[in-house]
Design a protein around this motif. Structure first.
Motif, mmCIF file in Angstrom:
data_model
loop_
_atom_site.group_PDB
_atom_site.id
_atom_site.type_symbol
_atom_site.label_atom_id
_atom_site.label_comp_id
_atom_site.label_asym_id
_atom_site.label_seq_id
_atom_site.Cartn_x
_atom_site.Cartn_y
_atom_site.Cartn_z
ATOM 1 N N ALA A 1 0.813 -1.222 0.000
ATOM 2 C CA ALA A 1 0.000 0.000 0.000
ATOM 3 C C ALA A 1 0.845 1.270 0.000
ATOM 4 O O ALA A 1 0.320 2.384 -0.145
ATOM 5 N N VAL A 2 2.148 1.128 0.146
ATOM 6 C CA VAL A 2 3.028 2.309 0.240
ATOM 7 C C VAL A 2 3.122 2.980 -1.135
ATOM 8 O O VAL A 2 3.296 2.314 -2.151
ATOM 9 N N LEU B 1 1.634 -1.968 -5.031
ATOM 10 C CA LEU B 1 0.889 -3.094 -5.618
ATOM 11 C C LEU B 1 0.398 -2.771 -7.031
ATOM 12 O O LEU B 1 0.439 -3.621 -7.919
ATOM 13 N N LEU B 2 -0.052 -1.539 -7.236
ATOM 14 C CA LEU B 2 -0.591 -1.183 -8.552
ATOM 15 C C LEU B 2 0.513 -1.206 -9.615
ATOM 16 O O LEU B 2 0.297 -1.690 -10.740
ATOM 17 N N HIS C 1 -7.509 -6.330 4.671
ATOM 18 C CA HIS C 1 -7.065 -4.999 4.218
ATOM 19 C C HIS C 1 -7.984 -4.526 3.079
ATOM 20 O O HIS C 1 -7.731 -4.748 1.895
ATOM 21 N N ASP C 2 -9.058 -3.828 3.465
ATOM 22 C CA ASP C 2 -10.084 -3.464 2.487
ATOM 23 C C ASP C 2 -9.571 -2.499 1.421
ATOM 24 O O ASP C 2 -10.007 -2.564 0.267
ATOM 25 N N ALA C 3 -8.648 -1.606 1.795
ATOM 26 C CA ALA C 3 -8.181 -0.607 0.819
ATOM 27 C C ALA C 3 -7.419 -1.290 -0.319
ATOM 28 O O ALA C 3 -7.578 -0.910 -1.491
ATOM 29 N N LEU C 4 -6.618 -2.301 -0.006
ATOM 30 C CA LEU C 4 -5.885 -3.004 -1.068
ATOM 31 C C LEU C 4 -6.837 -3.829 -1.930
ATOM 32 O O LEU C 4 -6.673 -3.937 -3.143
ATOM 33 N N LYS C 5 -7.850 -4.396 -1.279
ATOM 34 C CA LYS C 5 -8.848 -5.170 -2.028
ATOM 35 C C LYS C 5 -9.590 -4.244 -3.005
ATOM 36 O O LYS C 5 -9.814 -4.577 -4.164
ATOM 37 N N GLN C 6 -9.908 -3.055 -2.514
ATOM 38 C CA GLN C 6 -10.590 -2.058 -3.358
ATOM 39 C C GLN C 6 -9.702 -1.652 -4.530
ATOM 40 O O GLN C 6 -10.166 -1.463 -5.656
ATOM 41 N N ALA D 1 5.190 -8.658 -5.029
ATOM 42 C CA ALA D 1 4.681 -7.305 -5.304
ATOM 43 C C ALA D 1 5.778 -6.279 -5.071
ATOM 44 O O ALA D 1 5.824 -5.228 -5.723
ATOM 45 N N ALA D 2 6.692 -6.603 -4.141
ATOM 46 C CA ALA D 2 7.776 -5.674 -3.801
ATOM 47 C C ALA D 2 8.744 -5.452 -4.972
ATOM 48 O O ALA D 2 9.494 -4.489 -4.974
ATOM 49 N N ARG D 3 8.718 -6.334 -5.982
ATOM 50 C CA ARG D 3 9.539 -6.130 -7.195
ATOM 51 C C ARG D 3 8.651 -5.457 -8.238
ATOM 52 O O ARG D 3 8.388 -5.988 -9.324
ATOM 53 N N ALA D 4 8.184 -4.278 -7.866
ATOM 54 C CA ALA D 4 7.102 -3.617 -8.597
ATOM 55 C C ALA D 4 7.517 -3.124 -9.983
ATOM 56 O O ALA D 4 6.660 -2.887 -10.819
#
Ligand code: CTP
Ligand code: MG
Length: 260
Positions: A31-32, A40-41, A64-69, A117-120
């Motif tokens: 989420a950072v 993640l995006l 974690h609703d914000a990441l799901k959203q 995900a950290a290897r964005a």
């Protein structure tokens, strides 16, 4: 008849359920913000842009609703024909998160890529190299880059020596055969499932030492192949890594043009 190798039906597992302790933002690393968007995006955009996935299975921190959203909003951006996006709750360890995502892989899937995900900022060509190797017959394949530092083994200093320095060098590893390993790591689906089933029987200490999926496949005795990765695939772990990733994004030509 075409001589093109068979392209396996591929699911990409994106593990994003870690807490990001070392980054120190007080929120899950996925989420950072990196530039204008959460880590993640960036990771999901990279996976989808590579075009290798028929399904993307994302392990998120439970509840974690914000990441799901964020995943739901990204789904709306995808044009028809894009991959299926599946969200699962991650677990206490990275391996637990991979297992949770593996359980949600669709029937008919032949190969799985496991990606941090950290290897964005992983370039698309790294995904292609991994899938090409699977298509050529590999059961397991990892992207890797040569190690630039000299690597030594050490042990704690005992007795009087402790006054001189806390550790003593016990050897120097041969650098030309060392590789720093990245993701996405690609596997024939049944091979990875078998490796993770076997991992359930590891002692706690052994399980804690598992840092990637290829290690589990190595324990089965299955050959793991290596293709060339990219320095752009850095794992955003510490605040310094985030500064580097921001720099890559802001570069004059844009991140996707940096080779290496
Ligand atoms: N990961 C996961 N589930 C866990 C632990 C890690 O899905 N229980 C994921 C992370 O989200 C990350 C990748 O595995 O994309 C690599 O882990 P790491 O870089 O260690 O991330 P964190 O565990 O979040 O960071 P830290 O160890 O600093 O807390
Ligand atoms: Mg971690």
């Amino acid at each position: 008849m075409s001589s093109e190798p068979h392209r396996p039906v591929t699911a990409v597992i994106v593990v994003a359920a870690g807490s990001g302790e070392r980054l120190g933002y007080g929120m899950p690393k996925a989420a950072v913000p990196l530039g204008d968007e959460p880590i993640l995006l960036h990771a999901l955009r990279g996976v989808v842009a590579s075009g290798v996935a028929s399904q993307v299975c994302i392990a998120l921190p439970a509840g974690h609703d914000a990441l799901k959203q964020l995943v739901d909003d990204f789904r709306l951006e995808l044009v028809d024909g894009g991959p299926v996006l599946t969200v699962v709750d991650g677990g206490a360890s990275r391996s637990d998160s991979v297992r949770s995502a593996l359980a949600a892989v669709e029937t008919g899937t032949e190969a799985v890529l496991v990606h941090d995900a950290a290897r964005a900022l992983t370039p698309e060509y790294v995904f292609h190299r991994v899938v090409d190797s699977l298509a050529a017959g590999a059961l397991a394949v990892i992207p890797a880059v040569p190690v630039v530092d000299t690597v030594k083994t050490v042990a704690p200093t005992t007795g009087e020596g402790g006054r001189i320095a806390p550790e003593i060098v016990t050897g120097t590893a041969p650098r030309e055969s060392l590789r720093a390993v990245q993701t996405p790591q690609g596997f024939h689906l049944p091979t990875l499932v078998k490796a993770h089933e076997a991992a359930m029987n590891l002692a706690d200490e052994q399980a804690a030492a598992v840092t990637d999926d290829a290690m589990l496949v190595e324990l089965l005795g299955v050959p793991v192949h290596a293709v060339h990765g990219s320095t752009q695939s850095l794992k955003i772990t510490t605040p310094l890594d985030l500064i580097i990733a921001e720099g890559l994004l802001e570069g004059p030509l844009g991140v996707r043009w940096v080779e290496g």
